[in-house]
Design a protein around this motif. Structure first.
Motif, PDB file in Angstrom:
ATOM      1  N   TRP A  72       0.845  -1.182   0.000  1.00  0.00           N
ATOM      2  CA  TRP A  72       0.000   0.000   0.000  1.00  0.00           C
ATOM      3  C   TRP A  72       0.886   1.239   0.000  1.00  0.00           C
ATOM      4  CZ3 TRP A  72      -5.453  -0.594   0.410  1.00  0.00           C
ATOM      5  CH2 TRP A  72      -5.872  -1.922   0.621  1.00  0.00           C
ATOM      6  N   ILE A  73       0.565   2.200  -0.851  1.00  0.00           N
ATOM      7  CA  ILE A  73       1.378   3.392  -1.031  1.00  0.00           C
ATOM      8  C   ILE A  73       0.580   4.619  -0.583  1.00  0.00           C
ATOM      9  CG2 ILE A  73       2.565   4.858  -2.715  1.00  0.00           C
ATOM     10  CD1 ILE A  73       2.975   2.294  -4.405  1.00  0.00           C
ATOM     11  N   ALA A 130       1.646   3.521  -7.786  1.00  0.00           N
ATOM     12  CA  ALA A 130       1.107   2.164  -7.794  1.00  0.00           C
ATOM     13  C   ALA A 130       1.195   1.555  -9.183  1.00  0.00           C
ATOM     14  CB  ALA A 130      -0.342   2.166  -7.310  1.00  0.00           C
ATOM     15  N   VAL A 189      -1.419  -4.220  -5.235  1.00  0.00           N
ATOM     16  CA  VAL A 189      -0.928  -2.896  -4.869  1.00  0.00           C
ATOM     17  C   VAL A 189      -2.126  -1.967  -4.672  1.00  0.00           C
ATOM     18  CG1 VAL A 189       0.528  -0.944  -5.522  1.00  0.00           C
ATOM     19  CG2 VAL A 189       1.203  -3.276  -6.167  1.00  0.00           C
ATOM     20  N   THR A 244      -3.649   2.023  -2.826  1.00  0.00           N
ATOM     21  CA  THR A 244      -3.350   3.366  -2.344  1.00  0.00           C
ATOM     22  C   THR A 244      -3.881   3.506  -0.927  1.00  0.00           C
ATOM     23  OG1 THR A 244      -5.392   4.303  -3.262  1.00  0.00           O
ATOM     24  CG2 THR A 244      -3.442   4.309  -4.666  1.00  0.00           C
ATOM     25  N   PHE A 287      -5.110  -4.208  -8.444  1.00  0.00           N
ATOM     26  CA  PHE A 287      -5.091  -2.869  -7.853  1.00  0.00           C
ATOM     27  C   PHE A 287      -6.264  -2.678  -6.906  1.00  0.00           C
ATOM     28  CE2 PHE A 287      -6.449   1.642  -8.020  1.00  0.00           C
ATOM     29  CZ  PHE A 287      -5.357   2.184  -7.373  1.00  0.00           C
TER      30      PHE A 287
END
Length: 361
Positions: A40-41, A59, A71, A73, A101
């Motif tokens: 997670w970004i 991502a 991946v 957010t 995603f």
């Protein structure tokens, strides 16, 4: 149960933002190699706390560098974005990654971002529900239109059309209620402990007015549903915690107590209110002490105990471990590798339901 890494793209002193961003992508690839389920970004604007201003963009880079790991957010700031634009970007990443995603969104704060991007304080103060509903419509329908206070436009086709459920960052009872009423999973922050997380999960269960959407054709799940003290069928909630492993608990705690204030003191000062209101202040040493005491920080055995205890106390079966606490890329990669080799297998043995879920959720 799913276990991921949480990457703030932390701007420790002496590190250039471009270097940090490249290192963040490298950390996602290392997490895939180490056996983590997801990465997670975070997204921040105009500050050193986190130097990634577009989590969806980074991502996309990380998805292109990997083949298995999911991946997400954590989070894209919805108050500073047009929901349909964000939905289009999420749809692109969903389609080209084969469904790897996850879009996490949050309300954000009353920060200068609102002025710079022109969305205004009103979007933050009273527009989050409208923004969230428009985002969900754009992620779940063939066409979308709007006739609200903040968004008004004719019907247009969503190209590509997808079926995705966002995860919603929740830090207040009001946001918990918004997520619960829509059957959306919550993302809970690392600033609260197990008791507070369990209380928010109970509030979610009391507030939910309809069953959460399920995975498959109707909308992909970012995680599984389990029973626990907070109630049955938690719809894929995920919580952030610090995850930092070493040879001894005392050594690891001392490492973080020395490193993290150098990042947090200037980093948190970057939250600049848009309207001159007083900025909340935090006792940084006390906060780091809390993170070391409450989270999986220490020897492999202590990390296993803390993760297991959080799962048992809350019913959560999805955690993301913040792994950048030392502020050095070599140590971050070592931390990811050791967590994958010395902690994750033991957690999965102790919690049989934690076997890795497929990438599509």
């Amino acid at each position: 149960m799913r276990i991921g890494v949480f990457l703030v793209a932390a701007g420790f002193p002496g590190r250039r933002p471009g270097e940090v961003l490249r290192d963040t992508v490298e950390a996602v690839a290392a997490a895939e190699d180490a056996g983590f389920d997801d990465a997670w970004i975070a997204e921040h604007h105009f500050m050193s706390y986190g130097v990634c201003p577009s989590a969806v963009t980074l991502a996309g880079v990380a998805l292109g560098r990997t083949s298995r790991i999911r991946v997400g957010t954590a989070v894209s700031v919805l108050s500073a974005r047009h929901p349909v634009d964000l939905a289009e970007q999420a749809a692109v990443l969903d389609q080209v990654s084969g469904g790897r995603f996850t879009l996490g969104v949050g309300r954000g704060g009353p920060w200068v971002d609102l002025e710079v991007f022109g969305t205004g304080l009103a979007r933050f103060e009273r527009g989050f529900a409208e923004s969230l509903d428009l985002l969900c419509a754009a992620l779940g329908r063939e066409t979308v239109a709007a006739d609200g206070e903040f968004f008004r436009f004719r019907e247009v086709p969503m190209v590509p059309a997808v079926r995705l459920r966002p995860v919603v960052a929740c830090t207040s009872p009001e946001t918990v209620a918004l997520a619960a009423e829509r059957g959306l999973p919550m993302l809970l922050g690392m600033h609260i402990g197990d008791e507070e997380k369990a209380a928010m999960l109970r509030h979610y269960r009391r507030t939910a007015v309809r069953p959460p959407a399920t995975g498959g054709p109707g909308g992909r799940e970012p995680g599984g549903s389990v029973a626990g003290p907070a109630g049955p069928s938690l719809p894929g909630h995920v919580a952030a915690v610090v995850g930092h492993v070493g040879d001894s608990t005392a050594q690891v705690a001392e490492e973080l107590r020395e490193a993290m204030p150098r990042w947090l003191e200037p980093g948190l000062a970057g939250y600049v209110p848009v309207d001159g209101r007083a900025r909340p202040r935090r006792d940084i040493p006390a906060y780091v002490d809390f993170l070391c005491d409450a989270h999986p920080v220490g020897s492999p055995g202590r990390c296993v105990e803390k993760i297991t205890r959080t799962a048992e106390a809350t019913g959560l079966r999805h955690l993301m471990l913040m792994v950048e606490g030392a502020g050095e890329q070599a140590r971050t990669l070592e931390n990811i590798r050791r967590l994958g080799a010395e902690v994750l297998p033991r957690v999965r043995d102790r919690l049989p339901s934690s076997r890795r879920a497929p990438a599509s959720g």
